[in-house]
Every structure is written in C-alpha cells, then in structure tokens.
Enzyme design. Structure first.
Site: not given
Length: 487
Positions: A158, A256, A289, A461
C-alpha cells in the site's frame, strides 16, 4: 521490455533481483500489472529458495565489514542514499503511482520526500545514539547497541517504498545487512532503491532485494538460521506463519499488522473538523493500516454529522491517480477489489445500509462507502476491510464510546474529536491504541514510537525503539579497581 529492463512512464526499471551487488535473474517470472488500467508493467524475476539462499549468504558475508564501519561513515552513506532519492524523486513517484495506484500528487509532495527523510533521520539519530553511564556500588555501567546481523524485511503493497525504507534505513544505520522482500503487487520501486543505494556507495551485499511470492519464498527467508531479525508489515494470518517459521531459531520479530481503528466524535467537537477527519479516511482508496474506519458519533449529532459527511464525500473525485484533480485512485488488485466488495455485500445482506457508495465501479475502482445500521459484533465492524469502506455507529455516553472503540481484537490507532481538553485526556488514556490523534489525523514524527497493541502488532518502531530492535543491546560493567599502571 528489453531483456531484463522494463520501462514505466519513461523510467527504466530492472526486473531482476539485486543480490550481492549484482543483478540476478530467475528462471521464471511473474507479471506485474498496473491497477490504473490493468496494463502489464513488467515480467518480474520470480524468486525461489535458490535466490533467497544467495541473498542471505550475501548479507552474511557483507555483515562483518559493514558492522565494523564507523557510525559517521554509515551515516554519510545513508545521507547519500537520501540525496539519490531526492534526485530521482519524480521517477520514483511516477513508477510507484503506476505500480500501486496511489495518487501521483501524494507521491510527489509527501511520500517520496518522506522516503528521503527516513534515511536522513536514522543517519542523524545514529550519531546521537547514546545512554548516560550509571554507577552501581562504584562500578560503571555502559550501554551499547551492537549490530545484530542479517535482517529480513518483508514489506506491504500500500505504500511500498516509504514503508520499506522505514525498515531499511534503521537496519542499515544500526550496522546490519538487509534482505528486502517487497510485495509482489508493487515491487518496482524496491528495484530502483537498489540502484540508488549502489550509486550512493553502499557496499555490495549490504542491501539485497529478492522478488517473488511470499507463499513460495517467505518460509525460506524467515526460517533461515543466519537471519538475526525479521520485520514484517501485513496481515495477521501471514504474521502467524512468519512467527511459526522464526520460532525454530528464536529469531526476534517486529510485526505491524493493521487495524480497525475508531474515530470518536463527541457532541462538543468542531463538526466541520470531525467531518473532514472522517472523509480523510478514504485516503489511498482506504488502503491505509491506520485508517479510522469505524466512525463512532454521539447520538445527538449523528443526523447532522451524517448529512455533512454525505455532502462532502459526494464531492470526492475518483479516477486516474495521475490526474492532479483526483482524490481517490483504484484498488491495487482485482483480488483485493473482490475482497472489499465481498465485505460490503455480506454486510448489506446482514442488514447494513449504504448511505454512500456500496458498489464497484469500472475497472479496479470501488466507490467510497459509508455503512450504517451495523451491529458491533458484525464482520464489517470487527474485521479489517482495507478499502474505502467506513461504518457509522452511535453512542450516548463517554463510557459507551470507549467500550465500542476498544471492542475489537486490534489496537493500532484511534482518532478523537472533542472540544473538551479534559475529556480528550480522559478518553485517550483509556483507548487501546499505539497512536491516538486528538482533533487531527496522520501527524507522524519519526522520533515517536509506532506500532500496535493486541493483534495490531508486536514491538515499536521509530526513534531509539528501532535501534533497540535492530541491535543487540549490551551493558558493560567495569570495576573501579584492578588496573595496572602502564605509564
């Protein structure tokens, strides 16, 4: 296409892997298709266990020298890569728009500049990476970050290059070597990144790029005994398979995994702002997301909110992402389009009402959709759709709003619209989310931790958190005596 080069909007892209500082072809290929019009962009080398083994071997061989390279030199090379990204920004933007269908204007103005910033930020952060020494009964404790070794980085389709470099940059800065496996639906800019890194002086084998299908080469990468770190962004089912694969070697993971984030709108909110925030969730055709796909609106303002939302969403322009006037582009792949449409059709069959959209359009386009009259335990409320599909539910109390917001298996992000500072603090503190935005959305800073709770991921992160993952942390304890005088 000539030999192993394909041309995308005038930009030449090598379709082979990048392993050990050279191009490597596979015996077989897979077809990369543009979501804009279904045209073939290239025949991409289809990796096998042979190429994955070569890539890990190259990363292992290059690791000792790169790990021993000074922080200053590693930072210099990362800045040189950022320079290369900026010089080829237009090429990268155009190629990625053709490859994944996101807006060209966004790639030019936001995404590709962020790619360069990823390298610059972690280069600079490396030079300031430190921990204050501390004493224990006269003994000195000194914390250090040792490079871990070869890292496998598996990235999504994406935001291909931005999310790849979000991992590549700190891994390289930390002194590790990398095997990057880009998503098969959008592999082209990873190939260009290999060219840019080589031109910037990154030594052979420090960055390797292997293309192919995850189902065919993923296990070979994630189960390899020479791999010291694995970072993955993608779906929960795939993450489970990666975790199982990595378990035999106890390889540390950073995951993630997306979300089903809420947007809570209270009656005291700036309603125009709240509507703007809600419509913004259609960005990148909903293939984000972090998107707040569950609109939770206080009942007393729900009717007016919905009216304004419908009016604003109806003004969005959907079409060719290369057009500056376009607001929403296509869904990346026909398979993803079918998935999105399936979610909506099942929801409507179960009693949901589409007040906006609710249908496919020509090509790979799905109309921006808002569904109301949905149950909290329904599939459309609980599962990630990853398309331009939002749901709207109402609440009457703050307690109910928080309960609905937290009632999924995800916990990546949440957005809150309210005019009451005390309420903002109170509610934000109770939301299960790695990031909470208050009266704003998608404000990101690389100094901040990023990641999710529950099924939205493992680890964080950004800033020092990235170095904590990509390094082996070491504490050296030194006694105050026992030294010989060599003076």
């Amino acid at each position: 296409m000539t030999d192993h080069l394909t041309t995308v909007a005038g930009v030449a892209v090598d379709t082979r892997h990048w392993i050990g500082g050279r191009r490597v072809a596979s015996a077989d290929t897979f077809t990369d298709v543009s979501p804009i019009d279904g045209s073939t962009l290239g025949e991409i080398s289809r990796g096998t266990e042979t190429e994955t083994a070569q890539a890990v071997a190259a990363a292992k061989a290059a690791f000792p020298a790169w790990a021993a390279t000074s922080r200053a030199e590693r930072a210099r090379i990362l800045h040189a890569i950022a320079d290369g990204v900026e010089k080829r920004l237009e090429d990268l933007a155009v190629v990625e728009t053709h490859d994944n269908g996101a807006l060209l204007r966004s790639h030019r103005r936001g995404v590709m500049p962020r790619v360069a910033h990823n390298f610059r930020f972690f280069a600079d952060r490396l030079l300031t990476l430190d921990h204050e020494d501390f004493e224990t009964r006269g003994h000195t404790n000194r914390v250090g970050w040792d490079p871990a070794g070869p890292c496998v980085l598996i990235t999504p389709w994406n935001a291909p290059l931005m999310l790849a470099t979000w991992k590549v940059a700190p891994a390289l800065a930390a002194g590790n070597t990398v095997v990057l496996k880009p998503a098969e639906w959008s592999p082209l800019t990873a190939s260009l990144l290999a060219d840019i890194a080589a031109a910037a002086g990154l030594p052979a084998g420090v960055l390797n790029v292997v293309q192919g299908y995850g189902a065919e080469i993923g296990d070979a990468l994630t189960s390899h005994p020479d791999v010291r770190r694995i970072s993955f962004t993608g779906s929960v089912p795939t993450a489970r398979r990666i975790a199982e694969s990595a378990a035999a070697n106890l390889t540390p993971l950073s995951l993630e995994l997306g979300g089903k984030s809420p947007l809570l709108v209270f009656a005291d909110a700036d309603l125009d702002l709240a509507v703007d925030l809600a419509v913004e969730q259609y960005d990148n055709a909903g293939q984000v997301c972090l998107a707040a796909t569950r609109l939770l609106v206080e009942e007393s303002i729900a009717e007016e909110f919905t009216r304004r939302f419908v009016e604003k969403a109806s003004g969005l322009r959907q079409g060719d992402p290369r057009d500056e006037a376009t607001d929403i582009g296509p869904t990346i792949h026909l398979r993803q389009l079918e998935k999105v449409d399936g979610f909506v059709r099942r929801a409507i069959a179960a009693g949901a009402r589409a007040v906006v959209g609710g249908h496919r359009k020509d090509g790979r386009y799905y109309a921006p959709t808002l569904l109301t009259e949905v149950a909290q335990d329904s599939e459309i409320v609980q599962e990630e759709v990853f398309g331009p599909v939002l749901t709207l539910q109402t609440f009457t109390t703050e307690e109910e709003a928080v309960r609905l917001a937290d009632d999924t298996r995800f916990g990546l992000a949440a957005t809150l619209a309210t005019g009451d500072r005390e309420r903002a603090e109170r509610v934000a503190g109770r939301l299960v989310a790695g990031t909470v935005w208050v009266n704003c959305f998608f404000v990101r800073d690389l100094r901040a931790p990023f990641g999710g709770s529950r099924h939205s991921g493992v680890g964080r992160e950004g800033g020092t958190w990235s170095f904590d993952f990509y390094c082996d942390l070491k504490n050296t304890v030194t006694a105050p005596k026992g030294w010989k005088d060599h003076g």
